[in-house]
Every structure is written in C-alpha cells, then in structure tokens.
Design a protein around this motif. Structure first.
Motif, short mmCIF file in Angstrom:
data_model
loop_
_atom_site.label_atom_id
_atom_site.label_comp_id
_atom_site.label_asym_id
_atom_site.label_seq_id
_atom_site.Cartn_x
_atom_site.Cartn_y
_atom_site.Cartn_z
N ASP A 131 1.76 10.48 14.42
CA ASP A 131 1.86 9.47 15.46
C ASP A 131 1.54 9.83 16.64
OD1 ASP A 131 3.86 7.71 16.47
OD2 ASP A 131 4.97 9.76 18.00
N ALA A 132 0.52 11.32 16.85
CA ALA A 132 -0.77 10.80 17.58
C ALA A 132 -2.19 10.31 17.27
CB ALA A 132 -0.88 12.57 18.16
N LEU A 133 -2.27 10.37 16.00
CA LEU A 133 -3.19 9.57 15.72
C LEU A 133 -4.07 8.55 14.93
CD1 LEU A 133 -5.53 13.02 14.73
CD2 LEU A 133 -5.43 12.42 16.86
N ALA A 134 -3.19 8.34 13.75
CA ALA A 134 -2.61 7.63 13.71
C ALA A 134 -2.96 5.95 14.31
CB ALA A 134 -1.66 7.31 12.07
N ARG A 135 -3.49 5.32 13.96
CA ARG A 135 -3.32 3.46 14.60
C ARG A 135 -2.19 3.48 14.53
NH1 ARG A 135 -7.76 -1.14 12.38
NH2 ARG A 135 -6.25 -2.55 13.04
N GLY A 136 -1.42 2.46 15.71
CA GLY A 136 -0.48 2.51 16.35
C GLY A 136 0.26 0.75 15.22
N ASP A 137 -0.87 0.55 14.09
CA ASP A 137 -0.13 -1.27 13.19
C ASP A 137 -0.35 -0.08 12.20
OD1 ASP A 137 -3.21 -1.23 13.07
OD2 ASP A 137 -3.31 -2.65 13.26
N ALA A 138 -0.45 0.92 11.80
CA ALA A 138 -0.99 1.27 10.24
C ALA A 138 0.57 1.28 9.75
CB ALA A 138 -1.25 3.21 10.33
N ALA A 139 0.38 0.71 8.63
CA ALA A 139 1.86 0.06 7.95
C ALA A 139 1.89 1.02 6.14
CB ALA A 139 2.24 -0.94 7.59
N THR A 140 0.20 1.27 6.11
CA THR A 140 0.16 1.92 4.57
C THR A 140 0.01 2.92 4.14
OG1 THR A 140 -2.02 0.47 4.75
CG2 THR A 140 -0.43 -0.65 3.73
N LEU A 141 0.95 3.84 2.98
CA LEU A 141 0.08 5.57 3.08
C LEU A 141 0.17 5.88 1.73
CD1 LEU A 141 0.58 8.50 3.50
CD2 LEU A 141 3.68 8.10 3.35
N GLY A 142 -0.84 6.38 1.24
CA GLY A 142 -1.51 6.78 0.43
C GLY A 142 -1.22 7.73 0.20
N VAL A 143 -0.10 8.58 -0.73
CA VAL A 143 0.18 10.04 -1.10
C VAL A 143 -0.47 10.68 -2.27
CG1 VAL A 143 2.28 11.13 -1.01
CG2 VAL A 143 1.96 9.89 -0.41
N LEU A 144 -1.01 11.98 -2.10
CA LEU A 144 -2.20 12.45 -3.29
C LEU A 144 -1.05 13.93 -3.39
CD1 LEU A 144 -5.50 11.93 -2.60
CD2 LEU A 144 -4.00 11.19 -4.17
N GLY A 145 0.28 13.79 -4.47
CA GLY A 145 1.14 15.17 -4.79
C GLY A 145 2.39 13.94 -4.79
N SER A 146 3.31 15.18 -5.59
CA SER A 146 4.61 14.34 -5.68
C SER A 146 6.12 15.24 -5.71
CB SER A 146 4.75 13.71 -6.72
OG SER A 146 4.51 14.47 -8.24
N GLY A 147 5.73 16.88 -4.81
CA GLY A 147 6.59 17.47 -5.09
C GLY A 147 7.25 17.38 -3.57
N GLY A 148 7.87 18.94 -3.22
CA GLY A 148 9.15 18.55 -1.52
C GLY A 148 8.41 18.36 -1.13
N MET A 149 6.99 18.87 -0.81
CA MET A 149 6.51 18.82 0.10
C MET A 149 5.90 17.61 0.82
SD MET A 149 5.93 21.35 2.49
CE MET A 149 5.15 22.70 1.65
N ALA A 150 5.11 17.00 -0.07
CA ALA A 150 4.86 15.28 -0.17
C ALA A 150 5.99 14.58 0.32
CB ALA A 150 4.04 15.60 -1.68
#
Length: 361
Positions: A131-150
């Motif tokens: 929230d502090a650093l991403a662009r305000g219009d950021a709407a797409t997310l790439g995730v590396l990992g598929s465990g509980g923390m991800a």
C-alpha cells in the motif's frame, strides 16, 4: 491463562483485522508507545550429520493492546536442494508459541500456537508495504509460491489494491493449479497457474515472492517499469534486484545488525544474529548469510514519517522487504486475537497460579 490453538485463532482473525492491528502497532511505534526486541537465534548440533537444532525468539510491546508478547520457535533444520527445511519431533509437525503478558501487573495472559497468526502477520505486513509503495492503479499480481504464506500475501494485497488478474507459479503443477483455483473461488479474482516464473513476473504491476528458496527467485530484467516487489524473506533477494530497484524499504530492524561487536555472536542462515554451539565440522553445515540478507535499508517508519522518500514516479521499481519488527507484530496481532477470544470464550483455561511462584528470581 488462556491456551489458544490455531483453530481458535483462525476463528477470530481475518486479514482485515490483521492489517488493522498492525497499523495500530506502527502508530504506537511512531508515537513511542511500542518497542520490540529483534530476532536472535541459537544453534546446536543434533548428533546427526545432515541437520541442526535451531531456536528462535523475538518479543514486543504494544500499548494499544496492553500486552507484551514473546514468540518462541523450536526447529530441527536442514538446507538441501536449495531450500530451507524444518520440523519439530517429526516431519510435518512444528512448534511455535506466543506467550502474552499483561502490562499493568505482569500477569501471564495466554499461550497461542503461532502457525496461523504467523502467516497472517507476515501477509498483513506485506499488504501495508505494498500500500505504501505500489502504484495506486496497480491491479495485476504475479505470485511465486503456493503455500500458506503466499496465500496471505494475495489476501493482504487484495485488501489494499483492486486486483483484476493474478498469475501463480510454483514448482509443483498441482499446487499452483489448486492455488489459482482458490483465488478465483474465495477472492473472486481472475487467476491462472503458469509453468515458468517469468510468466508470473513479466508485465505484472506487483510481484510477490513467497517461497522457501535459499536463492533469488526471479530475474529483475523481467520486471516492467513501475513494478512493485514484495518478498517473505531476504533469502529471495539478489544483488541484481537490489541494484535494479529505485526504492528499497524494509519493514524494520529484523535482527541485531550484521557485524555488531557482541561476543560470540555470528550471522548465520538468513543473516539472523545467532549463538552457535558445535565443533568446526558441525558449524560448516550452517550456511552463512549472503550480502543481500545482511543489507539494511530505510524502514516503513522512515517512509511513513517522511524521513525518506517513497515512490517518486510511476516508472520507479520499488521493493519492500517484509522482515523486521516481528516481536511488535506478534504483540499487536496476538492482542487483537485475545480481545476477540475473550469475548467468544475460546480456548482452554489454565489456572494462572500454575505460572506464578513465591520465590523471587
């Protein structure tokens, strides 16, 4: 004393509540109403040639919740195949406890299992940093990992940005496919599993790396201009990413800083300050912290108080390192949980007298 297991904690803790509790804690820290003890580890040989015993502890105080909390973890660890593996007693079992004490009279209040809360507090912190650093219009997310923390990373980022698309990569096809399906069904966000890490990173506005890898998880050349990166551990960082980024911020001080002149202190796995027992041949099994793991950058508090600038343009590549202030996080989120657990009368009750004595220490 109240004894709460992970199911008890899960029943009263959601991501919105986690982020609220953490924001209150950082307000306390800014105002001088909170403090924390950085993580310090201890290692000892198990008597086997391929693993080591690891003890970890961290503590914090948040005046908003009126408690002090100490988080303790006991693991047998090994480093094999490029990952960090651990267990307690036997594979698939773990031991992590949060002890809570009331500030007004020192009374022991609760013992919590830490597993579910641990995932939630790390994900919540990642959301605050995003929230502090991403662009305000950021709407797409790439995730590396598929465990509980991800999963908690996705949950938290979805709280602070209106996500329209998620791509997921992890080494096991079934895991990443199931993970993407869970995002679609539980969060209502279009999500797909992809075969390669590059497919999860390239072109995405936010990249979250939440793995147990001991080395960097992607090539920063894949990042688009203006991307924001958030990670679980410093192990996932590489010099190339840090050089590529325009802004790097860390949550807070996560351990005694590397090189501090403290007798017998070493900086081992993850560059966590540690005391180590064992003969030279034993000690060689514990990896030393890499340079990116030892790095120190401006903190979230520096960012929020304006002592350092954050994102300055839409093309800045920003990195948020989700380590530091762990003890404070456990105090605030556990305090939030305790307030709700008491109202719901959750957990097992243990006589407080069991934890008090008439011998002064």
């Amino acid at each position: 004393m109240r004894l709460l297991d992970n199911d008890d904690v899960r029943s009263v803790l959601d991501m919105r509540g986690t982020i609220t509790a953490l924001r209150r804690a950082y307000d306390d820290l800014r105002d001088g109403e909170a403090t924390y003890v950085p993580r310090i580890d201890m290692f000892a040989p198990t008597g086997r040639p391929d693993d080591y015993y690891q003890w970890g502890s961290m503590a914090g105080v948040s005046m908003s919740y009126g408690i002090a909390a100490v988080r303790l973890k006991s693991d047998v660890v090994s480093w094999q195949g490029g990952t960090h593996e651990k267990y307690c007693v036997r594979p698939g079992r773990y031991c992590g406890l949060i002890l809570c004490f009331r500030l007004t009279d020192g009374a022991p209040l609760a013992i919590l299992q830490d597993g579910y809360l641990q995932h939630m507090r790390v994900g919540g912190a990642a959301g605050i940093g995003t929230d502090a650093l991403a662009r305000g219009d950021a709407a797409t997310l790439g995730v590396l990992g598929s465990g509980g923390m991800a999963w908690t990373f996705v949950e938290a980022i979805a709280q602070v940005r209106e996500l329209t698309a998620v791509r997921v990569h992890s080494p096991t096809p079934e895991h990443r496919t199931e993970f993407a399906g869970r995002i679609r069904s539980e969060l209502g966000i279009d999500a797909v599993a992809v075969e390669h890490a590059e497919q999860a990173v390239r072109g995405m506005a936010i990249v979250a790396t939440a793995t147990d890898s001991m080395s960097p998880t992607f090539d920063p050349a894949w990042l688009r201009p203006g991307a924001h990166v958030v990670c679980v551990t410093r192990r996932e960082l590489g010099d190339a990413l840090l050089d590529h980024a325009d802004v790097v911020t860390q949550l807070g001080i996560h351990t005694v800083p590397h090189g501090t002149d403290v007798p017998m202190m070493e900086w081992k796995a993850g560059a966590i300050a540690a005391y180590v027992a064992g003969r030279p041949e034993d000690r060689r099994r514990i990896p030393a912290g890499r340079a990116p793991e030892r790095g120190a950058w401006p903190t979230l508090l520096d960012l929020e108080t304006g002592r350092v600038p954050g994102r300055r343009s839409d093309d800045d590549v920003t990195v948020f390192v989700t380590t530091g202030t762990q003890g404070l996080q456990f105090a605030s989120v556990a305090g939030h949980v305790l307030q709700r657990a008491e109202k719901a009368e959750l957990g097992r009750r243990l006589p407080a007298e069991w934890f008090l004595q008439d011998i002064r220490d």
